[in-house]
Design a protein around this motif. Structure first.
Motif, PDB file in Angstrom:
ATOM      1  N   ASN A 133       0.433   1.684  16.720  1.00 15.15           N
ATOM      2  CA  ASN A 133       1.280   0.907  15.815  1.00 15.15           C
ATOM      3  C   ASN A 133       0.730  -0.481  15.514  1.00 15.15           C
ATOM      4  O   ASN A 133       1.204  -1.145  14.579  1.00 15.15           O
ATOM      5  N   VAL A 134      -0.251  -0.939  16.294  1.00 15.45           N
ATOM      6  CA  VAL A 134      -0.902  -2.212  15.984  1.00 15.45           C
ATOM      7  C   VAL A 134      -1.532  -2.139  14.598  1.00 15.45           C
ATOM      8  O   VAL A 134      -1.528  -3.106  13.840  1.00 15.45           O
ATOM      9  N   LEU A 135      -2.084  -0.968  14.258  1.00 14.19           N
ATOM     10  CA  LEU A 135      -2.648  -0.749  12.923  1.00 14.19           C
ATOM     11  C   LEU A 135      -1.602  -0.012  12.101  1.00 14.19           C
ATOM     12  O   LEU A 135      -1.643   1.210  11.944  1.00 14.19           O
ATOM     13  N   ASP A 136      -0.648  -0.771  11.592  1.00  7.23           N
ATOM     14  CA  ASP A 136       0.537  -0.166  10.998  1.00  7.23           C
ATOM     15  C   ASP A 136       0.265   0.637   9.734  1.00  7.23           C
ATOM     16  O   ASP A 136       1.064   1.487   9.351  1.00  7.23           O
ATOM     17  N   LYS A 137      -0.874   0.401   9.075  1.00  7.68           N
ATOM     18  CA  LYS A 137      -1.162   1.146   7.846  1.00  7.68           C
ATOM     19  C   LYS A 137      -2.268   2.185   8.033  1.00  7.68           C
ATOM     20  O   LYS A 137      -2.630   2.875   7.082  1.00  7.68           O
ATOM     21  N   CYS A 138      -2.794   2.303   9.230  1.00 13.32           N
ATOM     22  CA  CYS A 138      -3.907   3.216   9.463  1.00 13.32           C
ATOM     23  C   CYS A 138      -3.404   4.653   9.575  1.00 13.32           C
ATOM     24  O   CYS A 138      -2.501   4.940  10.366  1.00 13.32           O
ATOM     25  N   ASP A 139      -3.996   5.545   8.788  1.00 13.90           N
ATOM     26  CA  ASP A 139      -3.692   6.967   8.900  1.00 13.90           C
ATOM     27  C   ASP A 139      -4.978   7.787   8.819  1.00 13.90           C
ATOM     28  O   ASP A 139      -4.992   8.921   8.344  1.00 13.90           O
ATOM     29  N   LEU A 140      -6.066   7.204   9.316  1.00 17.76           N
ATOM     30  CA  LEU A 140      -7.373   7.846   9.238  1.00 17.76           C
ATOM     31  C   LEU A 140      -7.382   9.186   9.956  1.00 17.76           C
ATOM     32  O   LEU A 140      -7.926  10.173   9.458  1.00 17.76           O
ATOM     33  N   CYS A 141      -6.762   9.241  11.135  1.00 16.47           N
ATOM     34  CA  CYS A 141      -6.765  10.485  11.896  1.00 16.47           C
ATOM     35  C   CYS A 141      -5.970  11.573  11.182  1.00 16.47           C
ATOM     36  O   CYS A 141      -6.372  12.740  11.140  1.00 16.47           O
ATOM     37  N   VAL A 142      -4.825  11.185  10.605  1.00 17.31           N
ATOM     38  CA  VAL A 142      -3.978  12.153   9.897  1.00 17.31           C
ATOM     39  C   VAL A 142      -4.723  12.730   8.700  1.00 17.31           C
ATOM     40  O   VAL A 142      -4.720  13.942   8.467  1.00 17.31           O
ATOM     41  N   LYS A 143      -5.382  11.858   7.943  1.00 20.12           N
ATOM     42  CA  LYS A 143      -6.107  12.314   6.759  1.00 20.12           C
ATOM     43  C   LYS A 143      -7.336  13.147   7.123  1.00 20.12           C
ATOM     44  O   LYS A 143      -7.740  14.033   6.367  1.00 20.12           O
ATOM     45  N   SER A 144      -7.939  12.859   8.274  1.00 20.36           N
ATOM     46  CA  SER A 144      -9.180  13.530   8.645  1.00 20.36           C
ATOM     47  C   SER A 144      -8.960  14.866   9.337  1.00 20.36           C
ATOM     48  O   SER A 144      -9.894  15.669   9.419  1.00 20.36           O
ATOM     49  N   CYS A 145      -7.763  15.110   9.866  1.00 20.98           N
ATOM     50  CA  CYS A 145      -7.519  16.349  10.619  1.00 20.98           C
ATOM     51  C   CYS A 145      -7.635  17.560   9.690  1.00 20.98           C
ATOM     52  O   CYS A 145      -6.843  17.719   8.758  1.00 20.98           O
ATOM     53  N   PRO A 146      -8.613  18.438   9.931  1.00 17.41           N
ATOM     54  CA  PRO A 146      -8.800  19.588   9.029  1.00 17.41           C
ATOM     55  C   PRO A 146      -7.743  20.671   9.190  1.00 17.41           C
ATOM     56  O   PRO A 146      -7.655  21.569   8.353  1.00 17.41           O
ATOM     57  N   TYR A 147      -6.935  20.573  10.246  1.00 21.43           N
ATOM     58  CA  TYR A 147      -5.946  21.621  10.516  1.00 21.43           C
ATOM     59  C   TYR A 147      -4.510  21.149  10.293  1.00 21.43           C
ATOM     60  O   TYR A 147      -3.566  21.855  10.633  1.00 21.43           O
ATOM     61  N   LYS A 148      -4.358  19.931   9.744  1.00 23.61           N
ATOM     62  CA  LYS A 148      -3.035  19.368   9.461  1.00 23.61           C
ATOM     63  C   LYS A 148      -2.148  19.389  10.705  1.00 23.61           C
ATOM     64  O   LYS A 148      -0.954  19.673  10.638  1.00 23.61           O
ATOM     65  N   ALA A 149      -2.770  19.058  11.835  1.00 26.53           N
ATOM     66  CA  ALA A 149      -2.041  19.094  13.104  1.00 26.53           C
ATOM     67  C   ALA A 149      -1.416  17.757  13.466  1.00 26.53           C
ATOM     68  O   ALA A 149      -0.700  17.658  14.464  1.00 26.53           O
TER      69      ALA A 149
END
Length: 445
Positions: A133-149
């Motif tokens: 939550n320190v990086l409140d706008k970061c969603d790099l992991c969500v966008k990069s997950c190839p399996y939408k997990a």
């Protein structure tokens, strides 16, 4: 707990593997089993763990004979045992997700005797929500997950979709991810024990428990780091090992989605990748010329120690970063420095106000770019470059027109001045270059 068949190791002794497994089932803490020939019987141990519904991530297997031969006298078996046990105790294994297994058949009698027999522990990414939550706008992991997990903020893991490909671990710029067997704290505990005895360079083979028996002798000192999957060890953790004089060799038939990062490190000679016992023997046969540079005092100073030999280069993962700024837009409002989670951006005051970047601390998280009200920061690329510290923007300090007291950076005052002039705020504009005391006097006048 250390269960050992050797009187030379401190811990609970046992005479045979059956006795060790009985103690393992009763244990309420992570267990390291140490005995000769244990790797050859790893399938027996893992089968017992699965049948009893025990936590496989809270277990490590140390083969006294094989690991003593691999260490070549550079590390004592007692030190190896302490290091591996310390890693277990510092790992988040006890927090491994679990649920009832629909694949395992358990009789009612067995379920009454062993209620955990129907449970299965999952090796999936574990997220530190506060760090995320320190990086409140970061969603790099969500966008990069190839399996939408991954979904949400902080992300929740869909266990049914997650394949433990390791992309989220490799790409998280703030290190908010860990796994039941691998975390930065656990690895640091391991290194403290290992380097407390010897600074000798060595290979460190990262392998799954069920493949340990395929590891053969090596001409160089070699350590072993068992994990559930090699994808758990992120590029940053691999660089940490290398900086301490240990060259990682990943031993797995298939690496998967993180191969792009591993190939990058492999091309630099920082990591070995072996997909078979033959390739492993070949990788361990290369001579070692490494040095333990010691624990880094800065946030990621160990990355500098490793990469500076290769010069400036673009990186495919957040190990080192740069800040590209449009100097003409920056007002030195200090927002980027206040919100930088590692203190890589710093405001210094002397005769001028200076915005300084300390690259050893920069993780490339891009929070400075998100919070900049002037859109002065263009991008934060993952790049290794020098100098390690540089001034991004500087400005003289404006002074009170009445008493000469220091105000803010001239850039900031001038920016506010332009906005007030455009808005027609005559009174505010008149008092802008006054300190609080002189401003109060001016209003009273």
């Amino acid at each position: 707990m250390i269960l050992s068949s050797s009187p030379d190791l401190k811990g609970v002794g046992f005479s045979g593997l059956g006795e060790a497994l009985e103690a393992l089932e009763k244990a309420r803490e992570p267990v390291l089993i140490a005995m000769e020939g244990l790797w050859e019987r790893s399938s027996e141990v893992l089968g017992f763990v699965r049948s009893r519904g025990l936590n496989p991530f809270a277990l490590d297997l140390l083969d006294l004979r094989a690991e003593r031969e691999l260490a070549k006298g550079a590390f004592s078996i007692a030190t190896i045992a302490r290091a591996r046990h310390a890693r277990l105790l510092s790992s988040p294994a006890s927090h491994a997700p679990l649920k009832f297994s629909l694949e395992r058949r358990v009789s009612r009698r067995e379920l009454i005797a062993r209620p955990f027999a129907a449970l299965t522990y999952y090796n999936v990414p574990m997220i530190d929500g506060d760090a995320c939550n320190v990086l409140d706008k970061c969603d790099l992991c969500v966008k990069s997950c190839p399996y939408k997990a991954l979904e949400g903020k902080p992300p929740e893991v869909n266990y049914d979709r997650c394949t433990m490909c390791g992309l989220c671990l490799a790409l998280c710029p703030i290190g908010a991810y860990s796994t039941p067997t691998v975390s930065e704290e656990a690895l640091e505990s391991y290194l403290r024990e290992i380097r407390g005895e010897s600074s000798s360079p060595a290979y460190i083979v990262i392998s799954q428990l069920d493949k340990l028996r395929e590891i053969d002798a090596s001409p160089s000192p070699t350590l072993v780091l068992p994990v559930a999957q090699v994808e758990e060890v992120s590029p940053l953790l691999l660089l940490m090992l290398y900086s301490r004089g240990l060259k990682p060799v990943l031993f797995a038939e298939k690496v998967g989605e993180v191969s792009q990062f591993l190939e990058e490190l492999s091309s630099l000679g920082l990591v070995g990748i072996a997909r078979s016992a033959g390739e492993l023997a070949e990788a361990l046969g290369e001579p070692l010329e490494l040095e333990d540079v010691g624990r880094s005092e800065s946030y990621r100073g160990y990355v500098r120690e490793v990469l500076e030999a290769f010069g400036e280069r673009e990186l495919g993962f957040p190990a080192y970063a740069d800040v590209q700024i449009k100097e003409e837009l920056c007002t030195l409002c200090e927002a980027c420095a206040r919100y930088c989670p590692t203190g890589a951006l710093r405001i210094e005051r002397g005769e001028s106000v200076v915005l300084r970047l300390v690259r050893d601390e920069c993780i490339g998280c891009s929070k400075c770019q998100w919070v900049c009200p002037e859109n002065a920061i263009e991008k934060v690329p993952w790049r290794f470059s020098t100098p390690y510290e540089r001034v991004l923007v500087s400005s003289p300090i404006a002074r009170c027109e009445r008493c000469g007291r220091e105000l803010e950076a001239e850039r900031l005052i001038a920016s506010v001045e332009r906005r007030l002039r455009a808005a027609g705020a005559v009174v505010a504009l008149k008092n802008l270059r006054l300190c609080p005391n002189c401003k109060a006097e001016s209003i009273l006048d």
